[in-house]
Design a protein around this motif. Structure first.
Motif, mmCIF file in Angstrom:
data_model
loop_
_atom_site.group_PDB
_atom_site.id
_atom_site.type_symbol
_atom_site.label_atom_id
_atom_site.label_comp_id
_atom_site.label_asym_id
_atom_site.label_seq_id
_atom_site.Cartn_x
_atom_site.Cartn_y
_atom_site.Cartn_z
ATOM 1 N N MET A 55 0.819 -1.193 0.000
ATOM 2 C CA MET A 55 0.000 0.000 0.000
ATOM 3 C C MET A 55 0.867 1.263 0.000
ATOM 4 O O MET A 55 0.521 2.247 -0.638
ATOM 5 N N ARG A 56 1.981 1.202 0.719
ATOM 6 C CA ARG A 56 2.863 2.378 0.746
ATOM 7 C C ARG A 56 3.390 2.712 -0.645
ATOM 8 O O ARG A 56 3.449 3.879 -1.029
ATOM 9 N N LEU A 57 3.764 1.687 -1.393
ATOM 10 C CA LEU A 57 4.285 1.904 -2.745
ATOM 11 C C LEU A 57 3.199 2.468 -3.666
ATOM 12 O O LEU A 57 3.442 3.413 -4.421
ATOM 13 N N ALA A 58 2.000 1.908 -3.586
ATOM 14 C CA ALA A 58 0.889 2.419 -4.395
ATOM 15 C C ALA A 58 0.595 3.870 -4.041
ATOM 16 O O ALA A 58 0.332 4.697 -4.927
ATOM 17 N N ASN A 59 0.682 4.183 -2.773
ATOM 18 C CA ASN A 59 0.415 5.540 -2.326
ATOM 19 C C ASN A 59 1.483 6.516 -2.825
ATOM 20 O O ASN A 59 1.175 7.636 -3.222
ATOM 21 N N LEU A 60 2.735 6.082 -2.814
ATOM 22 C CA LEU A 60 3.804 6.935 -3.352
ATOM 23 C C LEU A 60 3.640 7.132 -4.854
ATOM 24 O O LEU A 60 3.885 8.224 -5.374
ATOM 25 N N LEU A 61 3.230 6.093 -5.554
ATOM 26 C CA LEU A 61 2.965 6.214 -6.988
ATOM 27 C C LEU A 61 1.845 7.221 -7.245
ATOM 28 O O LEU A 61 1.969 8.088 -8.123
ATOM 29 N N MET A 62 0.774 7.147 -6.465
ATOM 30 C CA MET A 62 -0.331 8.093 -6.638
ATOM 31 C C MET A 62 0.121 9.513 -6.296
ATOM 32 O O MET A 62 -0.264 10.463 -6.977
ATOM 33 N N ALA A 63 0.946 9.665 -5.254
ATOM 34 C CA ALA A 63 1.464 10.997 -4.911
ATOM 35 C C ALA A 63 2.259 11.568 -6.083
ATOM 36 O O ALA A 63 2.103 12.747 -6.430
ATOM 37 N N ALA A 64 3.084 10.734 -6.706
ATOM 38 C CA ALA A 64 3.872 11.189 -7.849
ATOM 39 C C ALA A 64 2.966 11.543 -9.031
ATOM 40 O O ALA A 64 3.180 12.567 -9.699
ATOM 41 N N LEU A 65 1.950 10.738 -9.273
ATOM 42 C CA LEU A 65 1.018 11.033 -10.371
ATOM 43 C C LEU A 65 0.250 12.325 -10.113
ATOM 44 O O LEU A 65 0.056 13.134 -11.025
ATOM 45 N N PHE A 66 -0.180 12.538 -8.873
ATOM 46 C CA PHE A 66 -0.905 13.767 -8.550
ATOM 47 C C PHE A 66 0.017 14.983 -8.652
ATOM 48 O O PHE A 66 -0.404 16.046 -9.100
ATOM 49 N N ALA A 67 1.272 14.837 -8.240
ATOM 50 C CA ALA A 67 2.234 15.946 -8.385
ATOM 51 C C ALA A 67 2.464 16.254 -9.863
ATOM 52 O O ALA A 67 2.529 17.423 -10.259
ATOM 53 N N PHE A 68 2.565 15.216 -10.678
ATOM 54 C CA PHE A 68 2.688 15.414 -12.128
ATOM 55 C C PHE A 68 1.427 16.103 -12.664
ATOM 56 O O PHE A 68 1.509 16.986 -13.518
ATOM 57 N N GLY A 69 0.267 15.690 -12.158
ATOM 58 C CA GLY A 69 -0.985 16.337 -12.556
ATOM 59 C C GLY A 69 -0.973 17.821 -12.241
ATOM 60 O O GLY A 69 -1.454 18.637 -13.031
ATOM 61 N N ALA A 70 -0.410 18.181 -11.091
ATOM 62 C CA ALA A 70 -0.301 19.604 -10.740
ATOM 63 C C ALA A 70 0.599 20.331 -11.733
ATOM 64 O O ALA A 70 0.293 21.451 -12.158
ATOM 65 N N LEU A 71 1.677 19.683 -12.112
ATOM 66 C CA LEU A 71 2.625 20.290 -13.050
ATOM 67 C C LEU A 71 1.980 20.552 -14.411
ATOM 68 O O LEU A 71 2.128 21.635 -14.978
ATOM 69 N N VAL A 72 1.254 19.583 -14.934
ATOM 70 C CA VAL A 72 0.650 19.770 -16.259
ATOM 71 C C VAL A 72 -0.507 20.768 -16.214
ATOM 72 O O VAL A 72 -0.878 21.320 -17.253
ATOM 73 N N GLN A 73 -1.057 21.037 -15.038
ATOM 74 C CA GLN A 73 -2.127 22.028 -14.932
ATOM 75 C C GLN A 73 -1.619 23.441 -15.175
ATOM 76 O O GLN A 73 -2.403 24.344 -15.453
ATOM 77 N N LEU A 74 -0.313 23.636 -15.071
ATOM 78 C CA LEU A 74 0.249 24.969 -15.310
ATOM 79 C C LEU A 74 -0.017 25.463 -16.728
ATOM 80 O O LEU A 74 0.057 26.651 -16.999
ATOM 81 N N ASN A 75 -0.354 24.544 -17.619
ATOM 82 C CA ASN A 75 -0.661 24.869 -19.009
ATOM 83 C C ASN A 75 -2.140 25.204 -19.197
ATOM 84 O O ASN A 75 -2.557 25.562 -20.284
ATOM 85 N N ASP A 76 -2.939 25.076 -18.142
ATOM 86 C CA ASP A 76 -4.378 25.281 -18.198
ATOM 87 C C ASP A 76 -4.706 26.781 -18.152
ATOM 88 O O ASP A 76 -3.946 27.558 -17.582
ATOM 89 N N PRO A 77 -5.836 27.193 -18.725
ATOM 90 C CA PRO A 77 -6.219 28.606 -18.643
ATOM 91 C C PRO A 77 -6.483 29.084 -17.204
ATOM 92 O O PRO A 77 -6.311 30.248 -16.898
ATOM 93 N N ASP A 78 -6.924 28.180 -16.328
ATOM 94 C CA ASP A 78 -7.187 28.528 -14.925
ATOM 95 C C ASP A 78 -6.402 27.567 -14.023
ATOM 96 O O ASP A 78 -6.972 26.708 -13.369
ATOM 97 N N PRO A 79 -5.072 27.708 -13.968
ATOM 98 C CA PRO A 79 -4.244 26.669 -13.361
ATOM 99 C C PRO A 79 -4.256 26.595 -11.836
ATOM 100 O O PRO A 79 -4.110 25.513 -11.283
ATOM 101 N N TRP A 80 -4.393 27.708 -11.135
ATOM 102 C CA TRP A 80 -4.034 27.711 -9.716
ATOM 103 C C TRP A 80 -4.961 26.876 -8.841
ATOM 104 O O TRP A 80 -4.494 26.197 -7.926
#
Length: 127
Positions: A1-26
């Motif tokens: 579960m810890r590994l899955a959780n770290l993977l999801m944390a990384a995916l969500f952080a990546f999701g935050a990064l790609v949102q910077l390209n959005d018209p309403d990013p913050w």
């Protein structure tokens, strides 16, 4: 579960990064980083249900606000036809389903935390 959780944390952080390209990013950056942070906290304090529950409720409320303008307007398969935004309805649909994905994982963490809390402090520190 810890590994899955770290993977999801990384995916969500990546999701935050790609949102910077959005018209309403913050707002989007904030919600994705909140989810990533809740994943990290769930690994540090696995029996603490409040952070993931708060993020889940936020995401569910936001998704519910988007739902009337989304449901029934775009076939689900059309959300994956192209990377770029084809129209406003596609963007809002992707946003709503992204929020539901975030909420789903946050609810998994919340249920896990509640179960660990019920078992007692010794089980909360075990992997």
């Amino acid at each position: 579960m810890r590994l899955a959780n770290l993977l999801m944390a990384a995916l969500f952080a990546f999701g935050a990064l790609v949102q910077l390209n959005d018209p309403d990013p913050w707002a989007w950056v904030a919600v994705y980083l909140a989810a990533a942070g809740a994943c990290v906290l769930a690994n540090l304090r696995p029996a603490w249900p409040l952070p993931p529950l708060a993020v889940a409720l936020l995401c569910l409320g936001w998704a519910a606000a988007l739902a009337p303008g989304v449901l029934g307007r775009i076939p689900f398969a059309d959300l994956f036809g192209a990377w770029e935004m084809e129209n406003e309805a596609v963007e809002q649909s992707r946003e709503m389903y992204g929020l539901l994905l975030l909420a789903g994982w946050m609810l998994v963490l919340t249920v896990r935390a509640v179960r660990l809390r019920r078992r007692g402090p010794a089980s909360a520190s075990s992997p």
